[in-house]
Design a protein around this motif. Structure first.
Motif, PDB file in Angstrom:
ATOM      1  N   ILE A 175       0.861  -1.191   0.000  1.00 20.02           N
ATOM      2  CA  ILE A 175       0.000   0.000   0.000  1.00 20.02           C
ATOM      3  C   ILE A 175       0.895   1.238   0.000  1.00 20.02           C
ATOM      4  O   ILE A 175       1.831   1.345   0.804  1.00 20.02           O
ATOM      5  CB  ILE A 175      -0.951   0.004   1.205  1.00 20.02           C
ATOM      6  CG1 ILE A 175      -1.867  -1.235   1.139  1.00 20.02           C
ATOM      7  CG2 ILE A 175      -1.800   1.283   1.221  1.00 20.02           C
ATOM      8  CD1 ILE A 175      -2.786  -1.404   2.332  1.00 20.02           C
ATOM      9  N   ILE A 176       0.619   2.145  -0.941  1.00 17.63           N
ATOM     10  CA  ILE A 176       1.477   3.318  -1.140  1.00 17.63           C
ATOM     11  C   ILE A 176       0.639   4.588  -1.113  1.00 17.63           C
ATOM     12  O   ILE A 176      -0.557   4.557  -1.409  1.00 17.63           O
ATOM     13  CB  ILE A 176       2.228   3.226  -2.494  1.00 17.63           C
ATOM     14  CG1 ILE A 176       1.235   2.909  -3.628  1.00 17.63           C
ATOM     15  CG2 ILE A 176       3.322   2.162  -2.431  1.00 17.63           C
ATOM     16  CD1 ILE A 176       1.863   2.820  -5.007  1.00 17.63           C
ATOM     17  N   PRO A 181       4.551   6.275  -8.179  1.00 13.04           N
ATOM     18  CA  PRO A 181       4.189   5.574  -9.419  1.00 13.04           C
ATOM     19  C   PRO A 181       4.069   4.068  -9.221  1.00 13.04           C
ATOM     20  O   PRO A 181       4.570   3.517  -8.236  1.00 13.04           O
ATOM     21  CB  PRO A 181       5.346   5.919 -10.369  1.00 13.04           C
ATOM     22  CG  PRO A 181       6.449   6.410  -9.520  1.00 13.04           C
ATOM     23  CD  PRO A 181       5.885   6.880  -8.220  1.00 13.04           C
ATOM     24  N   VAL A 182       3.416   3.423 -10.173  1.00 16.33           N
ATOM     25  CA  VAL A 182       3.146   1.984 -10.091  1.00 16.33           C
ATOM     26  C   VAL A 182       3.752   1.294 -11.310  1.00 16.33           C
ATOM     27  O   VAL A 182       3.496   1.698 -12.444  1.00 16.33           O
ATOM     28  CB  VAL A 182       1.622   1.740 -10.050  1.00 16.33           C
ATOM     29  CG1 VAL A 182       1.297   0.249 -10.180  1.00 16.33           C
ATOM     30  CG2 VAL A 182       1.044   2.297  -8.762  1.00 16.33           C
ATOM     31  N   ARG A 183       4.600   0.293 -11.051  1.00 15.97           N
ATOM     32  CA  ARG A 183       5.246  -0.406 -12.168  1.00 15.97           C
ATOM     33  C   ARG A 183       4.381  -1.571 -12.641  1.00 15.97           C
ATOM     34  O   ARG A 183       3.848  -2.319 -11.843  1.00 15.97           O
ATOM     35  CB  ARG A 183       6.633  -0.912 -11.748  1.00 15.97           C
ATOM     36  CG  ARG A 183       7.443  -1.392 -12.935  1.00 15.97           C
ATOM     37  CD  ARG A 183       8.914  -1.587 -12.602  1.00 15.97           C
ATOM     38  NE  ARG A 183       9.644  -0.363 -12.278  1.00 15.97           N
ATOM     39  CZ  ARG A 183      10.089   0.526 -13.173  1.00 15.97           C
ATOM     40  NH1 ARG A 183       9.843   0.345 -14.456  1.00 15.97           N
ATOM     41  NH2 ARG A 183      10.749   1.591 -12.786  1.00 15.97           N
ATOM     42  N   ARG A 184       4.255  -1.661 -13.966  1.00 17.05           N
ATOM     43  CA  ARG A 184       3.468  -2.760 -14.568  1.00 17.05           C
ATOM     44  C   ARG A 184       4.051  -4.105 -14.137  1.00 17.05           C
ATOM     45  O   ARG A 184       5.254  -4.366 -14.346  1.00 17.05           O
ATOM     46  CB  ARG A 184       3.519  -2.613 -16.095  1.00 17.05           C
ATOM     47  CG  ARG A 184       2.772  -3.689 -16.868  1.00 17.05           C
ATOM     48  CD  ARG A 184       2.888  -3.453 -18.375  1.00 17.05           C
ATOM     49  NE  ARG A 184       2.310  -2.152 -18.725  1.00 17.05           N
ATOM     50  CZ  ARG A 184       1.013  -1.919 -18.956  1.00 17.05           C
ATOM     51  NH1 ARG A 184       0.154  -2.922 -18.906  1.00 17.05           N
ATOM     52  NH2 ARG A 184       0.584  -0.714 -19.242  1.00 17.05           N
ATOM     53  N   PRO A 185       3.264  -4.952 -13.511  1.00 15.36           N
ATOM     54  CA  PRO A 185       3.817  -6.212 -13.001  1.00 15.36           C
ATOM     55  C   PRO A 185       3.901  -7.313 -14.068  1.00 15.36           C
ATOM     56  O   PRO A 185       3.155  -7.298 -15.043  1.00 15.36           O
ATOM     57  CB  PRO A 185       2.802  -6.601 -11.918  1.00 15.36           C
ATOM     58  CG  PRO A 185       1.505  -6.063 -12.419  1.00 15.36           C
ATOM     59  CD  PRO A 185       1.839  -4.786 -13.160  1.00 15.36           C
ATOM     60  N   SER A 244      -5.160  -3.393 -10.492  1.00 18.85           N
ATOM     61  CA  SER A 244      -5.455  -4.798 -10.780  1.00 18.85           C
ATOM     62  C   SER A 244      -4.915  -5.201 -12.140  1.00 18.85           C
ATOM     63  O   SER A 244      -5.005  -4.444 -13.099  1.00 18.85           O
ATOM     64  CB  SER A 244      -6.978  -5.018 -10.777  1.00 18.85           C
ATOM     65  OG  SER A 244      -7.526  -4.694  -9.516  1.00 18.85           O
ATOM     66  N   ALA A 245      -4.365  -6.420 -12.211  1.00 19.97           N
ATOM     67  CA  ALA A 245      -3.908  -6.996 -13.487  1.00 19.97           C
ATOM     68  C   ALA A 245      -4.923  -8.069 -13.853  1.00 19.97           C
ATOM     69  O   ALA A 245      -4.916  -9.169 -13.292  1.00 19.97           O
ATOM     70  CB  ALA A 245      -2.504  -7.569 -13.332  1.00 19.97           C
ATOM     71  N   ALA A 265       0.327  -3.389  -5.934  1.00 22.70           N
ATOM     72  CA  ALA A 265       0.222  -1.989  -5.499  1.00 22.70           C
ATOM     73  C   ALA A 265      -1.224  -1.626  -5.169  1.00 22.70           C
ATOM     74  O   ALA A 265      -2.154  -2.051  -5.860  1.00 22.70           O
ATOM     75  CB  ALA A 265       0.734  -1.035  -6.579  1.00 22.70           C
ATOM     76  N   THR A 266      -1.401  -0.860  -4.104  1.00 25.41           N
ATOM     77  CA  THR A 266      -2.693  -0.273  -3.745  1.00 25.41           C
ATOM     78  C   THR A 266      -2.399   1.148  -3.290  1.00 25.41           C
ATOM     79  O   THR A 266      -1.594   1.351  -2.381  1.00 25.41           O
ATOM     80  CB  THR A 266      -3.352  -1.057  -2.586  1.00 25.41           C
ATOM     81  OG1 THR A 266      -3.414  -2.442  -2.929  1.00 25.41           O
ATOM     82  CG2 THR A 266      -4.748  -0.535  -2.290  1.00 25.41           C
ATOM     83  N   SER A 267      -3.018   2.138  -3.934  1.00 22.24           N
ATOM     84  CA  SER A 267      -2.753   3.545  -3.586  1.00 22.24           C
ATOM     85  C   SER A 267      -3.874   4.097  -2.710  1.00 22.24           C
ATOM     86  O   SER A 267      -5.045   3.775  -2.933  1.00 22.24           O
ATOM     87  CB  SER A 267      -2.682   4.405  -4.849  1.00 22.24           C
ATOM     88  OG  SER A 267      -1.686   3.947  -5.725  1.00 22.24           O
ATOM     89  N   ILE A 268      -3.507   4.939  -1.734  1.00 19.81           N
ATOM     90  CA  ILE A 268      -4.541   5.633  -0.947  1.00 19.81           C
ATOM     91  C   ILE A 268      -4.242   7.129  -0.905  1.00 19.81           C
ATOM     92  O   ILE A 268      -3.087   7.553  -1.004  1.00 19.81           O
ATOM     93  CB  ILE A 268      -4.694   5.084   0.489  1.00 19.81           C
ATOM     94  CG1 ILE A 268      -3.402   5.249   1.301  1.00 19.81           C
ATOM     95  CG2 ILE A 268      -5.154   3.642   0.486  1.00 19.81           C
ATOM     96  CD1 ILE A 268      -3.586   4.936   2.795  1.00 19.81           C
TER      97      ILE A 268
END
Ligand code: MN
Length: 426
Positions: A175-176, A181-185, A244-245, A265-268
């Protein structure tokens, strides 16, 4: 104790734009790093970040029984543990300090320079140390859409759904805060017609527009929380993007539910808006038929009228709104979710995070994910620059915003934002 801080007549000596999410009636809590690199607990009024640790050290909270250095911490967990009456006293006191008729801080330039910063001068952090993260699945429209897309259009809603606030235990370590930023998994996936799975970067990266509530240490192991008591144990709410992927998710989710397609990743959003501040926007949720079992029944209004939006920007296209929905569409309330979560005696701790699940409404423009908006890529979203999107592409930025508004006041959550970085080269 009265919630003086909700008084609509109150005006502050700080400058606040009419369109601000953070009038003096909001007074959310967050954690930020100051220009001198000290990290403290604070609040926000307009575009000002207010350092509560410094205000406490300068004796502005001397009439409230608070642990010394309660705000000189890099998480809100201990403050949340102090309980709802303390949260209320502190918000009332902050409201007094910044009231336009109060000159104690207003006329003390030395103190103001120590405790009040422009929001652009500070770096927002995760506001809590999250011990456990649970994600529910409480929007009927979302659950129905996903059931139609992934399984069986004829039996889209599974038989348990109208009886149980369905949820799963998520991963707190990824959780970030908004802005990271979020990297494509990478992951394992299998096309419907293929005989074997493949391994690669997800081709179906998606967002989920959600909100989440933060609990206090509510019950001891073995005890339950009743629906009508649940809100006493909820500190406040944030915006949440459950990245979500979809290709990884579709292949892995049977039979135990979401795993690597969700936990990268989960952003708040960084400011926790208290339930006290949201009181004017309480409302009834959808009527529930069949009647839930008795432990899920309550007597109050436990839903909230919160406008929610998702916006996408690409490298060469400014933000464009793709979802408009509302928290009140949720079938199960937070109070029911918390009662259900603890009905087996599961203890809930200070700083636990409970996601709502994707919040979709009835109309296609209110769907809270690209999976639903594009119907798994069948109807791409048209962007203003002529491009289209089935799912998120590298360089895209996804922003969730949320606010309550009536004729008198706007109470908002700010934003929950994240940019998609390309997958690592393997
Ligand atoms: Mn979710």
């Amino acid at each position: 104790m009265a919630i003086i801080s909700n008084d609509l007549q109150r005006k502050t000596w700080l400058e606040v734009k009419k369109s601000s999410d953070f009038p003096i009636q909001n007074i959310p809590f967050g954690v930020f790093t100051r220009p001198d690199k000290k990290t403290v607990i604070g609040t926000r009024i307009g575009d000002y970040a207010i350092d509560l640790a410094t205000l406490q050290a300068l004796d502005y909270f001397k009439d409230i029984a608070l642990d010394k250095n309660i705000f000189t911490q890099d998480s809100l967990n201990n403050f949340i543990s102090s309980g709802r009456s303390t949260w209320r006293k502190v918000r009332n006191r902050i409201s007094d300090i910044f009231l336009n008729s109060n000159t104690e801080l207003q006329n003390n330039i030395t103190h103001r320079n120590k405790a009040v910063f422009a929001i652009t001068e500070v770096e927002m952090q995760l506001p809590i140390v999250i011990g456990d993260y649970t994600d529910f699945y409480s929007s009927r429209e979302h659950a129905t859409n996903v059931g139609k897309i992934f399984r069986d259009p004829e039996n889209a809603l599974l038989p348990n759904w109208l009886h149980i606030p369905v949820g799963y235990h998520g991963r707190s370590s990824s959780i970030i805060p908004s802005g990271v930023p979020v990297r494509r998994p990478w992951g394992q996936m299998k096309n419907k017609d293929a005989t074997a799975p493949t391994f690669g970067p997800t081709a179906m990266l998606d967002y989920e527009l959600e909100m989440a509530f933060v609990t206090t240490n509510a019950n001891t192991h073995g005890d339950i929380i009743k629906v009508d008591e649940a809100e006493e144990h909820i500190f406040g709410m944030v915006l949440l993007n459950d990245w979500s992927a979809r290709d990884i998710q579709a292949w892995e989710y049977v039979p135990l539910g979401p795993f690597l397609g969700k936990n990268f990743a989960t952003s708040i959003s960084p400011w926790i808006v208290t339930l006290d501040a949201l009181q004017p926007f309480k409302t009834n949720g959808p009527s529930q038929d069949p009647t839930p079992l008795s432990y899920l029944q309550g007597n109050g209004k436990y839903s909230y009228d919160i406008h929610l939006e998702a916006h996408i920007a690409t490298e060469d296209n400014d933000f464009q709104t793709i979802t408009k929905t509302n928290f009140k569409y949720m079938y199960w309330t937070m109070a029911q979710q918390l009662a259900h979560h603890t009905i087996n005696g599961c203890p809930v701790r200070s700083g636990d995070l409970m996601g709502s699940g994707t919040i979709s409404g009835e109309t296609p423009d209110s769907f809270g994910s690209m999976l639903e908006l594009t119907w798994r890529g069948q109807n791409p979203i048209q962007l203003k620059n002529g491009q289209s999107r089935k799912f998120l592409e590298d360089g895209d930025t996804l922003k969730i915003t949320g606010y309550c508004e009536n004729d008198n006041i706007r109470i908002g959550f700010g934003e929950c934002i994240g940019k998609v970085l390309p997958a690592h080269k393997k």
